[in-house]
Each structure stands twice: as structure tokens, then as C-alpha cells.
Design an enzyme around this catalytic site. Structure first.
Site, PDB file in Angstrom:
ATOM      1  N   THR A   1       0.909  -1.278   0.019  1.00 31.37           N
ATOM      2  CA  THR A   1      -0.167   0.002  -0.116  1.00 31.37           C
ATOM      3  C   THR A   1       0.805   1.313   0.092  1.00 31.37           C
ATOM      4  O   THR A   1       1.402   1.601  -1.012  1.00 31.37           O
ATOM      5  CB  THR A   1      -0.943  -0.004   1.096  1.00 31.37           C
ATOM      6  OG1 THR A   1      -0.336  -0.201   2.278  1.00 31.37           O
ATOM      7  CG2 THR A   1      -2.042  -1.067   1.061  1.00 31.37           C
TER       8      THR A   1
ATOM      9  N   LYS B   1       3.530  -6.869   3.967  1.00 28.22           N
ATOM     10  CA  LYS B   1       3.343  -5.532   3.657  1.00 28.22           C
ATOM     11  C   LYS B   1       2.833  -4.713   4.879  1.00 28.22           C
ATOM     12  O   LYS B   1       2.506  -5.266   5.806  1.00 28.22           O
ATOM     13  CB  LYS B   1       2.434  -5.446   2.716  1.00 28.22           C
ATOM     14  CG  LYS B   1       0.961  -5.830   2.952  1.00 28.22           C
ATOM     15  CD  LYS B   1       0.144  -4.911   3.578  1.00 28.22           C
ATOM     16  CE  LYS B   1       0.149  -3.394   3.337  1.00 28.22           C
ATOM     17  NZ  LYS B   1      -0.653  -2.418   4.249  1.00 28.22           N
TER      18      LYS B   1
ATOM     19  N   THR C   1      -2.129  -3.652  10.518  1.00 26.99           N
ATOM     20  CA  THR C   1      -1.920  -3.405   9.066  1.00 26.99           C
ATOM     21  C   THR C   1      -0.879  -4.021   8.657  1.00 26.99           C
ATOM     22  O   THR C   1       0.049  -3.489   7.938  1.00 26.99           O
ATOM     23  CB  THR C   1      -1.940  -1.871   8.676  1.00 26.99           C
ATOM     24  OG1 THR C   1      -2.969  -1.262   8.955  1.00 26.99           O
ATOM     25  CG2 THR C   1      -1.942  -1.636   7.108  1.00 26.99           C
TER      26      THR C   1
ATOM     27  N   GLU D   1       6.015   4.453   8.128  1.00 26.27           N
ATOM     28  CA  GLU D   1       5.686   5.805   7.204  1.00 26.27           C
ATOM     29  C   GLU D   1       6.275   6.876   7.812  1.00 26.27           C
ATOM     30  O   GLU D   1       6.048   7.252   8.868  1.00 26.27           O
ATOM     31  CB  GLU D   1       4.174   5.936   7.381  1.00 26.27           C
ATOM     32  CG  GLU D   1       3.290   5.190   6.194  1.00 26.27           C
ATOM     33  CD  GLU D   1       1.737   5.298   6.743  1.00 26.27           C
ATOM     34  OE1 GLU D   1       1.345   5.670   7.692  1.00 26.27           O
ATOM     35  OE2 GLU D   1       1.222   4.587   5.851  1.00 26.27           O
TER      36      GLU D   1
ATOM     37  N   ASN E   1      -0.036  10.349   6.837  1.00 21.93           N
ATOM     38  CA  ASN E   1      -1.153  10.086   7.383  1.00 21.93           C
ATOM     39  C   ASN E   1      -2.448  10.934   7.786  1.00 21.93           C
ATOM     40  O   ASN E   1      -3.564  10.797   8.111  1.00 21.93           O
ATOM     41  CB  ASN E   1      -1.023   9.519   8.985  1.00 21.93           C
ATOM     42  CG  ASN E   1      -0.231   8.085   8.884  1.00 21.93           C
ATOM     43  OD1 ASN E   1      -0.897   7.099   8.311  1.00 21.93           O
ATOM     44  ND2 ASN E   1       0.952   8.043   9.187  1.00 21.93           N
TER      45      ASN E   1
ATOM     46  N   SER F   1      -6.587   5.482   4.989  1.00 20.30           N
ATOM     47  CA  SER F   1      -6.579   4.203   5.046  1.00 20.30           C
ATOM     48  C   SER F   1      -7.417   3.769   5.932  1.00 20.30           C
ATOM     49  O   SER F   1      -7.931   4.463   6.865  1.00 20.30           O
ATOM     50  CB  SER F   1      -5.226   4.053   5.397  1.00 20.30           C
ATOM     51  OG  SER F   1      -4.596   4.577   6.728  1.00 20.30           O
TER      52      SER F   1
END
Lengths: 385, 385
Positions: free
Chosen positions: B148, B170, B181, B261, B380, B385
Site C-alpha cells: 500500500t 506488507k 496493518t 511511514e 497520515n 486508510s
């Protein structure tokens, strides 16, 4: 306004050189009586700063003559030397005021680990200077001297039925249950017993400061103190006083929220129809502490999926497939599925309301928080506290 | 490398139009046997995506023939229509592979609330396309199709004593205990029973993915799946296999950490001399989840006060005034007080080590996390998401 709004109090705020900016950094609030009633609640962090250790003991008898507060250094994790500094601060104030050191509370805020000889000398010097400058309109000066990264002082006052409550607060980050990095002094000229003061204060903080959760980080130095002088001569109706005190504390909590470090949204999370108040609080806090949700609000993104993902981590009673979520008045999620389109939600105002309907009971709670922003990261990466 | 490194597996990754970028978004991994052993662990979030609900049931008999994974939509909070989409995905794959739908697992990742008719059509189409393209060297393509916000695919493989383990993963945010996630598929050609596969997988995830806590946010879609084909014909030494599996999982977890991230530091928190492993984990996690600590590391600030303030919120056994903290090899806090000057700590490397010595026992644990950065907030707040 502030802590000198009620009769019987004097205060001062002075610059003692603790802040490199030269701004005021030592405040003193003195209760001139006739009553010397005091109560306080403290951080629940097990890592307690020296002033907390001192004040917890000193307030136990319900008698508080004065409180000394400094910004510019937390005096936490500074060992026995740091504790002696706090002790000497109380003794210095007591000597100059002609009271017992055991009736003087101390609060500190600033960088953890700060508490060396230079710090001690400045705190003691500032305490003497502030006591020399005490006045019945010193509340505003005191509220300035307790600021750290606060952009503005926090003050409130309320008069009713012949008695007055005044208050000041500081705190701009590390706001979390347990009163994180929050120093609050509330004064009143109402006639209260120590037991009443304690009960009213615990009730008020439970509904106000304990429900402000800016970033989930709990400080080592937080203290909320209530002092009652009885100078109005009026014994208040207990329910009326309790309600007014809770309201003053809520106003101060909202001022803290509105000045939280780097925040661009003040988020009020309402949880309703929970099985219990504890459930409502657990659900509200889980959302308030979810970085992804908080970052989404910063981005004006009504991301209800992150709300449901957050509350899914709790033990509260609810059915994930029968929860509604409203953002700024728009029901974006109904019965655990998409409802109104996200385009209908306007998240540009600073005031943001998230309502979560758990549909299992009748209890509710309100949690105050902020969004997670670039500026939050900047302030907390650049500022040592 | 990846899931086709062991014998007996085929995989593919295709672009089905779920991602607006046109990048690959549907992956299939098929176990050609002779064994069809499977085990899986799932998010502990009570808000479970439809693929989780499906896969939890399907894996119970220990038989897994294939797994279908999609990015570009989480199929979470999409109601009974979404569950039917998952069901149809398994049925479509089963029909094309000539197996039972109950032996096909499904994983989804992407925006919560995504799962409409267009989504369904693309997932079903992508499943058929991927099955048509299955090959014994399709592992790399599969690893690309599950990404993603990952900036790079995560893959690992290990061969020993005639058997091989391969894996892909992932995840680039919402990494928290409960496998947030995170989609992981591990394959092996070792001969395992379903009970062994389950026990080995739970052991490995407890020591690896469960100890990666990037931002404290737990997802609704996480699943770690182990499939064993037995194609090597070799029954491994249980201890050797267990250790190798844990190592593969740890390598993948570190790859997830390294790609989190917006992070600029990969932080390893060692907690040692705790009274129990649970205590060590609680202390490690309290630090890993403290935004102020994480922002300080972003700012290259060795702010040990924030470490102590974080662990003070735990129930673990320790004396706040007898804790040592080391950062990148420098003891900045000794016995709860300042030790070496902060200037001695170099926090410029991405790899950051924080060691906390609780001095009360012999247990230890290691938690992996990241710093809190401007880029984390940006990604974010801008990415739904």
C-alpha cells in the site's frame, strides 16, 4: 480574574532567571484566611517529581497556607539534592510568611533532570522576591509566571451567592489523564471544610482535567490545588459549589485544549449510549490517543474507519457492526458501515465534534483532545521538556 | 526469495484496477502440496474486516490450499455485501483451482469502508487473472501486489537441512501488537502437522511482529499466514524450524520497521533486568507509544526524562529512582538521575538503541518502533486508510 479574584488571597509572579528568555518564572499564591483549607490532586505517574512528593505529604492535613510554583525546570529525577531544593523552597516561603513549612506546597514545571545548584539558588531567590511583591491583584502576574510553552495564560473566575472561585492553569502538551504537565491553582473565599474541599476537587477534576487527553502522555509534575480562605464568610450550598467548581475546571481545561502545542483542531469526542461511564471513557480515550485518527483530522479527513479501528481495541461493550459515528453533525458511519458521503463533512473549523453512538446503554462521556500536526512534532522535537 | 522460494508453491501478482495508480493489487499464493497445511494469526482488534472473519473460520481445520490478497481496499465495515465479496473471492479461486472454498484464505488492505460493487468486480477479476498467471517464480510479483504505502516490497527466505522457508510482508503504518496493518504470508516445504504449524507460527509472531509497535495503532485487517507443502519430504528438527521461522519473521518485522511511514529513526528498545517478560514488554511498549519521546528522537534529542515519564505510567515492578537509561551506548540516566551529558549521544544514525535497565529481575524484551516525524503526520493526514 485568576487566583486573586476571591477575597483572602494574594499572589505575585516574578522573573528569577530560570527561563533563558527572562520571562516571569516564579509564582506565589498565599491564603490570608481566615480559613487555611487546602486540597490537591496529583499526577498518577509513578515517576513523581520532587515537588509532587513534597506536596502530597504536605496537603494531607488539609491545611495549605501558600503555594510556590516555578517554571523553567521540573526538579524531577534530580535525586535527594532536588528534594532538598523543594524542601528549602517551602522553608524559605514559610519563614518569610511566618507559617509552617509543612503548610507550603511546591510545584515545578519544565525540563526533567533540571535541578542543580544554580536552579536552587534561582528558585529560592525568586520565592523571596515574589513574596516581597505579593498583592491582592497579583493573580494575573502569577498566571504568567507558570507558563512554559503556553502561548497565553489561562485564567477563570466565577461569583455566585456571595462567594467567588478563581483559578489559573498552565499546560500546553503532555496533557493526559493523571493531569499531565498541568499546574492548576484554584482559590475560593467560600467557607469549606478540608473534607469538602477534597471531595469537591476530586469531583471537578474527574469531569474536567481528567478528560483532557491531548497526546496521551502523562507528566511527572502535575498538580491541581484548591485553597479556601473562607473570607466571604459564606458557607455555600454544596451542590451549587460543586457545580461551579466543575465549571471553572472545565473552562480551564478547555483553555488548555485550545492552546495545546501545535494543534490545529480542538476535538470534542462525545460517546453516548454506552453500557457504563467507564466504557464511554475507554472508548473516547482510545480515539483521542489514536495517532492515525488525529493525523486525519489535521488533514480535514473525516476518516471514520480510524475511529472504529480505535474503539475496536477497547474492552467496552458494543457491537462493531452496530455503531454510528457523526463528525461535525454528519453521520458518516451507520451501523458499522458507510453512511453520508465524506464530502458533506466540513472539518475546516478548529472546533471539531466527533460523536460515537454505541447503542448498548445510557451512559455517556466527553473527552477533549487535539489533532496531530506538523507543529506538534516540531515543538516536541525542538523543545526539551 | 519470497513465498515461492520453498518447493510446492506458485504465486502471482496482477493489476486489477483497485489502485488508482494502476500498480499491481491482487496476489494469489497456491500450495501445490503434497501437504496442504495452514495456520494463521489475526488482528486482535474487535473491529475485524470481512476477510479476517472469513479466514479465521477457514483456517480452523488446519488445511489451506491458497490465499488471495488484495491491496486498494480493506473490505472492512462494508456489511454483509462486503462479506459476500470475500466469500465469492474464495469461491472463485476455489473453482479455478479445483479445491474447496473453505480452504482458501482471503486478505485485504487499504481504505476502511471500501467494498462496493466495483471493488467486488475488480477483486474477482484480479483473482481469476492472478490464477491464470501462477508460476513457481511468482513470489516477487505477489510481494509487489500487496503493497500500500510501502516504499519497497518485503521478502525473506532461508534454507537449512534440505527445507526452505520463504515469506513476504506488507505494512508501513498502524504497526502495533495485534499485527496491525500487516499482511504476511510465510511458506515452507518442510513437513509439518497443522498443530506444529500453528505452534511454530504463534511462537514466531510473539517474538517478532507482536514486538513491532510503530505507532500504537492496531488495524482491522492483519493476518500472518503460514502454509506448509511438505514438498521437500523432510521433517525438520522442531527446534531448528522454530528458530528459523522466528528469524524469518524477525527479518520481515525489521523490514516493516525500516519502511514505516515517514520515520527517520528505527528505534530498538531493550528492556533488561525486569521482573518478568510481561513487565519488560509493558515498559518497552510504554516508551514505544510515547509521542513526546518519539518526537524527541526525531529531533535527535536524547531526552531520557520522557523515557522515565513513560515507564512511570506502567504497572511493572521497578523503582523509578533506580533505573538506568542508555541511548546509543551512552548512559544518560543512572539510578533515576542525570548521568553522562546529552552532548555525548549521537542520534544522527537511523538505527537508534535505547536500553532500559530496571534492576529488579532477570527478564528482558526487545521492542521495535520508529520516531514521530513531520512526514508521518503528512502521510497520515493526506492518505486515507
Amino acid at each position: 480574574m485568576s487566583v486573586t479574584a476571591p477575597q483572602g488571597f494574594e499572589a505575585a509572579g516574578v522573573a528569577a532567571g530560570l527561563k533563558s528568555t527572562g520571562k516571569p518564572d516564579v509564582a506565589v499564591v498565599v491564603n490570608r484566611g481566615p480559613l487555611k483549607v487546602g486540597a490537591a490532586v496529583f499526577t498518577s505517574n509513578r515517576a513523581k517529581a520532587n515537588p509532587i512528593i513534597w506536596s502530597e505529604r504536605s496537603v494531607q492535613d488539609g491545611v495549605v497556607e501558600a503555594i510556590v510554583l516555578n517554571s523553567g525546570g521540573a526538579n524531577c529525577f534530580t535525586g535527594s539534592f532536588g528534594f532538598q531544593t523543594t524542601h528549602q523552597t517551602a522553608e524559605k516561603a514559610a519563614e518569610l510568611l511566618g507559617v509552617s513549612a509543612g503548610d507550603v506546597l511546591v510545584c515545578s514545571t519544565g525540563l526533567i533532570g533540571t535541578g542543580d545548584e544554580v536552579f536552587r539558588a534561582k528558585v529560592l531567590g525568586g520565592t523571596a522576591q515574589a513574596i516581597a511583591e505579593l498583592s491582592a491583584d497579583g493573580g494575573e502576574a502569577a498566571s504568567l509566571a507558570i507558563m512554559t510553552t503556553d502561548s497565553r495564560p489561562k485564567r477563570a473566575a466565577h461569583t455566585q451567592d456571595g462567594w467567588t472561585i478563581g483559578g489559573m492553569a498552565k499546560g500546553a502538551g503532555m496533557l493526559a489523564p493523571g493531569l499531565a504537565t498541568m499546574l492548576v491553582v484554584i482559590t475560593t473565599d467560600a467557607v469549606l471544610t478540608a473534607e469538602e474541599a477534597d471531595a469537591h476537587l476530586r469531583h471537578a477534576t474527574r469531569l474536567s482535567f481528567d478528560r483532557l487527553d491531548s497526546d496521551g502522555c502523562m507528566s511527572t509534575n502535575d498538580q491541581v490545588t484548591l485553597m479556601a480562605s473562607g473570607a466571604s464568610g459564606i458557607t455555600p450550598d454544596p451542590d451549587a459549589f460543586r457545580e461551579a467548581l466543575a465549571e471553572i475546571c472545565t473552562i480551564l481545561a478547555e483553555q488548555l485544549q485550545g492552546d495545546a502545542e501545535g494543534a490545529s483542531h480542538d476535538i470534542t469526542i462525545f460517546v453516548q449510549n454506552a453500557a457504563s461511564e467507564d466504557d464511554a471513557l475507554e472508548v473516547g480515550r482510545s480515539v483521542a490517543r489514536n495517532n492515525l485518527f488525529k493525523a486525519a483530522i489535521f488533514g480535514n479527513d473525516p476518516n471514520w474507519g480510524r475511529v472504529l479501528a480505535a474503539i475496536g481495541t477497547t474492552q467496552a461493550a458494543f457491537d462493531p457492526y452496530d455503531v454510528d459515528v457523526w463528525m461535525n453533525g454528519v453521520r458518516v458511519c451507520a451501523a458499522g458501515g458507510p453512511d453520508r458521503p465524506r464530502e458533506e463533512v466540513d472539518l475546516t473549523p478548529r472546533a471539531t465534534a466527533v460523536m460515537i453512538d454505541l447503542k448498548v446503554g445510557t451512559a455517556s462521556a466527553r473527552i477533549l483532545t487535539n489533532d496531530l500536526t506538523h507543529d506538534y512534532v516540531h515543538e516536541n522535537s525542538a523543545y526539551s521538556s
